[in-house]
Design a protein around this motif. Structure first.
Motif, PDB file in Angstrom:
ATOM      1  N   UNK A  29       5.641  57.510  19.262  1.00 21.19           N
ATOM      2  CA  UNK A  29       5.756  56.763  20.511  1.00 21.19           C
ATOM      3  C   UNK A  29       6.984  57.222  21.293  1.00 21.19           C
ATOM      4  N   UNK A  30       6.791  57.507  22.571  1.00 17.61           N
ATOM      5  CA  UNK A  30       7.873  57.953  23.435  1.00 17.61           C
ATOM      6  C   UNK A  30       8.415  56.805  24.285  1.00 17.61           C
ATOM      7  N   UNK A  31       7.515  55.899  24.672  1.00 22.45           N
ATOM      8  CA  UNK A  31       7.920  54.814  25.567  1.00 22.45           C
ATOM      9  C   UNK A  31       6.974  53.630  25.385  1.00 22.45           C
ATOM     10  N   UNK A  32       7.548  52.428  25.454  1.00 24.75           N
ATOM     11  CA  UNK A  32       6.783  51.184  25.430  1.00 24.75           C
ATOM     12  C   UNK A  32       6.996  50.522  26.785  1.00 24.75           C
ATOM     13  N   UNK A  33       5.912  50.273  27.499  1.00 22.30           N
ATOM     14  CA  UNK A  33       5.996  49.747  28.860  1.00 22.30           C
ATOM     15  C   UNK A  33       5.406  48.347  28.887  1.00 22.30           C
ATOM     16  N   UNK A  34       6.173  47.405  29.416  1.00 24.65           N
ATOM     17  CA  UNK A  34       5.731  46.015  29.554  1.00 24.65           C
ATOM     18  C   UNK A  34       4.766  45.937  30.725  1.00 24.65           C
ATOM     19  N   UNK A  35       3.508  45.644  30.427  1.00 27.90           N
ATOM     20  CA  UNK A  35       2.469  45.526  31.457  1.00 27.90           C
ATOM     21  C   UNK A  35       1.895  44.113  31.445  1.00 27.90           C
ATOM     22  N   UNK A  36       2.774  43.120  31.440  1.00 31.31           N
ATOM     23  CA  UNK A  36       2.331  41.732  31.422  1.00 31.31           C
ATOM     24  C   UNK A  36       1.847  41.333  30.050  1.00 31.31           C
ATOM     25  N   UNK A  37       0.554  41.076  29.923  1.00 32.79           N
ATOM     26  CA  UNK A  37      -0.002  40.677  28.630  1.00 32.79           C
ATOM     27  C   UNK A  37      -0.453  41.885  27.804  1.00 32.79           C
ATOM     28  N   UNK A  38      -0.071  43.079  28.237  1.00 32.49           N
ATOM     29  CA  UNK A  38      -0.398  44.305  27.522  1.00 32.49           C
ATOM     30  C   UNK A  38       0.851  45.150  27.361  1.00 32.49           C
ATOM     31  N   UNK A  39       0.817  46.063  26.404  1.00 32.28           N
ATOM     32  CA  UNK A  39       1.877  47.042  26.237  1.00 32.28           C
ATOM     33  C   UNK A  39       1.253  48.417  26.330  1.00 32.28           C
ATOM     34  N   UNK A  40       1.809  49.231  27.206  1.00 28.66           N
ATOM     35  CA  UNK A  40       1.358  50.620  27.342  1.00 28.66           C
ATOM     36  C   UNK A  40       2.300  51.465  26.488  1.00 28.66           C
ATOM     37  N   UNK A  41       1.716  52.290  25.625  1.00 32.98           N
ATOM     38  CA  UNK A  41       2.516  53.147  24.753  1.00 32.98           C
ATOM     39  C   UNK A  41       2.219  54.596  25.104  1.00 32.98           C
ATOM     40  N   UNK A  42       3.258  55.311  25.445  1.00 32.65           N
ATOM     41  CA  UNK A  42       3.156  56.731  25.695  1.00 32.65           C
ATOM     42  C   UNK A  42       3.418  57.426  24.356  1.00 32.65           C
ATOM     43  N   UNK A  43       2.457  58.240  23.926  1.00 39.81           N
ATOM     44  CA  UNK A  43       2.560  58.903  22.625  1.00 39.81           C
ATOM     45  C   UNK A  43       2.690  60.409  22.783  1.00 39.81           C
ATOM     46  N   UNK A  44       3.342  60.992  21.827  1.00 44.14           N
ATOM     47  CA  UNK A  44       3.420  62.462  21.746  1.00 44.14           C
ATOM     48  C   UNK A  44       2.821  62.849  20.408  1.00 44.14           C
TER      49      UNK A  44
END
Length: 86
Positions: A71-86
C-alpha cells in the motif's frame, strides 16, 4: 474511524505479504467490500465478503508465481477507503 480502518487494512496487506490470501482474509470483517478497477475505471468490479475477495486473489495468483501488495496511500473517501497499491 478512518485512521483505525486504514491501520486494519495496512495490517491485512502485511499479513498477505507474509502469509498469503488466507492471512489477509483473517484480518477483515465479513462484510468487507473491495472495488477492483482492474485496468480501467469503466471495468471496475465490486467483490463482496471474504469469498468474493478469495476469488479475486485466486485469479491474481493464476497469473503470478508470487505477489506482494504494497500500500502506497490510504485515502479517506467518506464511508470508503481508497488504497493505492504498488
Amino acid at each position: 474511524m478512518f485512521r483505525e480502518d486504514a491501520e486494519t487494512l495496512r495490517g491485512a496487506y502485511e499479513a498477505f505479504n507474509e502469509g498469503g490470501v488466507e492471512a489477509f482474509l483473517e484480518r477483515l470483517a465479513p462484510e468487507f467490500q473491495l472495488r477492483d478497477r482492474e485496468s480501467s475505471p469503466d471495468r471496475a468490479e465490486t467483490r463482496y465478503g471474504k469469498q468474493g475477495l478469495k476469488e479475486l486473489f485466486d485469479s491474481y495468483m493464476e497469473a503470478f508465481d508470487a505477489l506482494r501488495l504494497e500500500p502506497q496511500e490510504f485515502i479517506d473517501a467518506g464511508d470508503q477507503i481508497v488504497v493505492s497499491l504498488h
